[in-house]
Design a protein around this motif. Sequence first.
Motif, short mmCIF file in Angstrom:
data_model
loop_
_atom_site.label_atom_id
_atom_site.label_comp_id
_atom_site.label_asym_id
_atom_site.label_seq_id
_atom_site.Cartn_x
_atom_site.Cartn_y
_atom_site.Cartn_z
N TYR A 293 3.62 12.16 14.32
CA TYR A 293 3.45 12.90 15.59
C TYR A 293 2.25 13.82 15.42
N MET A 294 1.28 13.70 16.30
CA MET A 294 0.09 14.56 16.28
C MET A 294 -0.47 14.73 14.86
N GLY A 295 -0.68 13.56 14.20
CA GLY A 295 -1.38 13.60 12.92
C GLY A 295 -0.55 13.97 11.71
N ILE A 296 0.78 14.13 11.87
CA ILE A 296 1.62 14.38 10.67
C ILE A 296 1.82 13.02 10.00
N THR A 297 1.26 12.84 8.80
CA THR A 297 1.30 11.50 8.18
C THR A 297 2.41 11.39 7.16
N VAL A 298 2.89 10.16 6.99
CA VAL A 298 3.97 9.88 6.03
C VAL A 298 3.60 8.61 5.27
N ASN A 299 3.85 8.63 3.97
CA ASN A 299 3.64 7.43 3.17
C ASN A 299 5.00 6.78 2.93
N LEU A 300 5.17 5.56 3.47
CA LEU A 300 6.49 4.92 3.40
C LEU A 300 6.94 4.63 1.97
N ILE A 301 5.98 4.42 1.06
CA ILE A 301 6.35 4.12 -0.34
C ILE A 301 7.20 5.27 -0.86
N GLU A 302 6.74 6.48 -0.58
CA GLU A 302 7.44 7.68 -1.06
C GLU A 302 8.68 7.94 -0.20
N ALA A 303 8.51 7.81 1.14
CA ALA A 303 9.61 8.17 2.05
C ALA A 303 10.81 7.25 1.87
N TRP A 304 10.56 5.95 1.59
CA TRP A 304 11.68 5.00 1.48
C TRP A 304 12.10 4.74 0.05
N GLU A 305 11.60 5.50 -0.88
CA GLU A 305 11.94 5.31 -2.30
C GLU A 305 13.47 5.32 -2.54
N PRO A 306 14.25 6.26 -1.95
CA PRO A 306 15.69 6.31 -2.27
C PRO A 306 16.53 5.22 -1.60
N TYR A 307 15.93 4.44 -0.68
CA TYR A 307 16.75 3.50 0.11
C TYR A 307 16.51 2.08 -0.38
N LYS A 308 17.59 1.43 -0.82
CA LYS A 308 17.42 0.14 -1.49
C LYS A 308 16.85 -0.93 -0.56
N ALA A 309 17.48 -1.11 0.61
CA ALA A 309 17.04 -2.18 1.52
C ALA A 309 15.60 -1.95 1.99
N ALA A 310 15.32 -0.71 2.34
CA ALA A 310 13.98 -0.40 2.85
C ALA A 310 12.93 -0.62 1.78
N LYS A 311 13.26 -0.17 0.56
CA LYS A 311 12.30 -0.28 -0.55
C LYS A 311 12.02 -1.75 -0.86
N THR A 312 13.10 -2.56 -0.88
CA THR A 312 12.94 -4.00 -1.19
C THR A 312 12.06 -4.66 -0.13
N ALA A 313 12.35 -4.35 1.14
CA ALA A 313 11.59 -4.99 2.23
C ALA A 313 10.11 -4.62 2.16
N LEU A 314 9.85 -3.37 1.79
CA LEU A 314 8.45 -2.90 1.78
C LEU A 314 7.66 -3.49 0.61
N ASN A 315 8.39 -3.93 -0.42
CA ASN A 315 7.69 -4.45 -1.60
C ASN A 315 6.80 -5.65 -1.28
N TYR A 316 7.18 -6.43 -0.24
CA TYR A 316 6.34 -7.58 0.12
C TYR A 316 4.98 -7.10 0.63
N THR A 317 5.02 -6.01 1.38
CA THR A 317 3.75 -5.46 1.90
C THR A 317 2.90 -4.92 0.75
N LEU A 318 3.60 -4.34 -0.26
CA LEU A 318 2.89 -3.65 -1.34
C LEU A 318 2.52 -4.58 -2.48
#
Length: 1132
Positions: A293-318
């Motif tokens: 929102y209005m330039g507040i940035t988030v890095n999903l690698i860090e934000a989704w680190e504690p969540y298993k499903a999210a982290k696994t899904a993101l690994n394909y992108t990374l």
Amino acid sequence: MVDFLADNNSCGQAVLRIVSRGNAIIAELLRLSEFVPPVFRLRDRSDQQKYGDIICDFSYFKGLEYYEGKLEAKPELQDLDEEFRENNIEILSRFYLAFESVHKYIVDLTRYLDDLNEGVYIQQTLETVLLNEDGKQLLCEALYLYGVMLLVVDQKIEGEVRERMLVSYYRYSAARSSADSNLDDICKLLRSTGYSSQPGSKRPANYPESYFQRVPISSTFINMVIGRLRSDDIYNQVSAYPLPEHRSTALANQAAMLYVCLYFSPSILHTQQAKMREIVDKYFPDNWVISVYMGITVNLIEAWEPYKAAKTALNYTLDVANVKEQSCRYAASVDTLRSQVLQLLKEGFLREEIVLDNIPKLLNCLRDCNVSIRWLMLHTAESAYDPNNKRLRQIKDQVLADSKYNSKILFQLLLDTAQFEFVLKEMFKQMLVEKQLKWESYKKEGSERMTELAEVFSGVKPLTRVEKNENLQAWFREISKQIESLNYEDATAAGRKTVQLIQALVEVQEFHQLESNLQVCQFLADTRKFLHQMIRTINIKEEVLITMQIVGDLSYAWQLIDSFTSIMQESIRANPSMVTKLRATFLKLASALDLPLLRINQANSPDLLSVSQYYSGELVAYVRKVLQIIPESMFTSLAKIIKLQIHDIMEVPTRLDKDKLKDYAQLLARYEVDPKQLLEDGIRKELVRRVAYALHKGLIFNPKAKPSELMPKLKEMAATMDGFYRSFEYIQDYVSIYGLKIWQEEVSRIINYNVEQECNSFLRTKIQDWQSVYQSAHIPIPKYPSVDESATFIGRLCREILRITDPKVTCYIDQMNTWYDMRTHQEVTNNRLFSEIQSTLGTFGLNGLDRLICFMIVKELQNFLTMLQKSIFKDKVVVDVFKALLNAVNPVKGIVANASKVYANAVAKTQKIWPAYLESIMKVGQMQILRQQIAHELNYSCKFDSKHLAAALDNLNRSLLADIEAHYQDPSLPYPKEDNTLLYEITAYLEAAGIHNPLSKIYITTKRLPYFPIVNFLFLIAQLPKLQYSKNQGMTCKKPADPVDWPPLVLGLLTLLKQFHSRYTEQFLALIGQFIRSIMEQCTSQKIPDMPSDVVGALMFLEDYVRYTKLPRKVAEAHIPSFIFDEFRTVL
């Protein structure tokens, strides 16, 4: 179905109002986060020691009695607590209202959802609202904004600080709850989460989902919102980005909403792999840094680190190969796009026909540029990667290496794209405005050409070798009519028909062998050209502008853009014409304002003004920050000019002979910048920064230095200020600004602000920076850490003057206006000191010094009265002496029997109380002398520099006083009413012009005090033996070891008595008169020929008293025979 957002649709209007308020609350939280009083952070050791007991977190609620008991036990803590309340209640209330509005927001949203379920809105349910396009958007935004609010609160205002502020508000405020929200609910929602935005701090467990679940929200609602965000393109953005590789950018805003909303349903993040895989494939296949929102940035690698499903899904992108592929793709596109955009921006390239023929190509180029800039800006941002996280570091390094990232090249592309976008938009807007006019004129031209051809074939119009042909004549007439009949309103039909007409004109040329006649061919070609132009013109649609607006969105860079500031400034310094390209970039950044304002505007909310002011204020502040480089470089040249002007160049006379002009043309530099106001503010800011720094550094004194550094430092400072002033005067014509006006306004602001800050130490309710009339957000006056007990340079200057004129070590000779050292009899300083201050700090400086001394006098008098009541009047022995003396001297008109003994006895018994008394009285007297000298200097320079002002003020003052006196004699005559500010305002003018008498000023309000005249009388006669009379100097100190200086003593007593009712002064003078008469009587009866020195002292006091107060001599002669008063000097 009725339009969901129609005014009469209460269901739509209700949710629109909620979303509109959500955007306004976020703006208020962001605005307030800059005004958190630093004391609530308790970072400094001094703050912890001073305020540790009165600022508590929520542990206060567990031990309420303990905390309050601790306060009640210590009166000084209660006093501090009360002072703290007075200073902070206003800002605390503002924070509390913001916190309350967050809670009220979610309460209103859940109430709205309940109403939907219960059928309050006829024919509307949650399902039907989500089927409606606007309804779907608004419900998704409502949940998302609540999440953003919570994240913003936690990021910008730390948990501990929130708790301390809420507890302080609870303790200090009476209004603790409104109908919907009470303090308990707000405290539960906003209690500390343990999260800290400090780099390197650890993330709390289950954060932020546990924080998001503090207020329960319907799970059906959450799941439906997440379902919509997962599957639909709720804003129809994909149509603006037809290419498949741009899809994640097209859905970026929706992706940010989904990211926030998923925290309301953490089970998806933890366990639902299929859903997470679908989300990542759709929204994050090629990106992992998002703008929330209005330039507040988030890095999903860090934000989704504690969540298993999210982290696994993101690994394909990374995956390393994917990261490399994306980075290389953007590296290649930046290279091609740069040359493409530069080609398009060449002077004269973007002409109307080229633009109209190539709309899709130009839009594709814009899309590619914006998508590349967005990806590179987000994925290479320093702030998006925690340097302590090894995996993040590796990915960042890989991105930087594979994308061959160069911030200057990226910035250059951003500049060129913004400029290209700006030029294209302006051309399109212009074309849209002229669209119908042009279309009609092409139609007319085409139709007229056909009519003329028809006439040619009629055989009437002479055109060489054209035979009469009635068929063609009729056909061209018909074509002319057909062209005439084209209708602008029905664009589609007109377009089709125009194409058919062009085809017909081509065919007629071929079938009727008209090629042989060049003129006929020319006519046909012209008409075809006009018809082509009509097709082009009818294709100019507003959709193109809307697509450009969507594609050109730069809201993600609202904060990231700051990392390019230094590059911008460097490029401006190297090439000032860069400012025009920057203008386009700033305008592109301004489009980010549409995001928070859209719903507020739709709801016709009164918040529109304050929210748009906040964001546009932030943008303008950033533009000022970037452009500050212009005044900075200007002042760098100025510094060289100052050096030359002070040391090397002869002073330029005001009138020049023409032949001499060449000698003076030793310097030249020119700056041209528009808009003018921005430049002027920038110049003011830089001037303020440099002058404030010079004053701060130049006026630091070493108290141990012998002789004092005061005069040399003032002279040096005067030269510096004069250099600033003259060089400023010198550049004003080049930049076309009012140099003198700016100089006076800003220097006066600096000095007044510093005086205000210095006086804060004497005030209970302090003036905070945001309340100060002298402080400004755009042109801030810098605050420097204090070097000694003074907060600012004006305090240091004042205390240095007080130190060197201290009555304990110097002796002030009134006739000479000079201070001498008591021991060495060397001159310490004289009234030239004030002329020097005038030339260094100007009238404002002297006036500010005067105001500060007033505060010091008030403080000294208050301390003195406290001492009088707490130590002197509480001492029974001393009070008994006062009683006994009062009985002995009654009646005052009489003569005291055995006078010497009675007085000497009383003085001896009270000896211990006088040293402190003397110190206070002398300090007040010393400051009054300084005020007199300042008033004299101000008045002298006012009469000299602006004699008309001085005369006008003097006359107005006299006439006002005459009117007021007349009113007191006859109350029917007019008098300024209570709400009339005339007297208050004229006082400020009179004090600035030195037309006032410091001795007649009332500094404090006082109560009745017993024995007051007798105490002061005793004090005076206790000091007289320490003084002696000399014909040249008047009363002087006998022994430097026991110092008493006469003028401060007289003026101090006079000032003290002035604060009380005049009858005290009457009694005091009567006691002195009685003392003189009694001692003289005793001497006469004992036949002592000389007048005792104490009597001489008392007579001198009366004489000086009459002189300083400008009272008639009758006042003194009422108490002693006039012949003694007239003759006593002749006897000496």
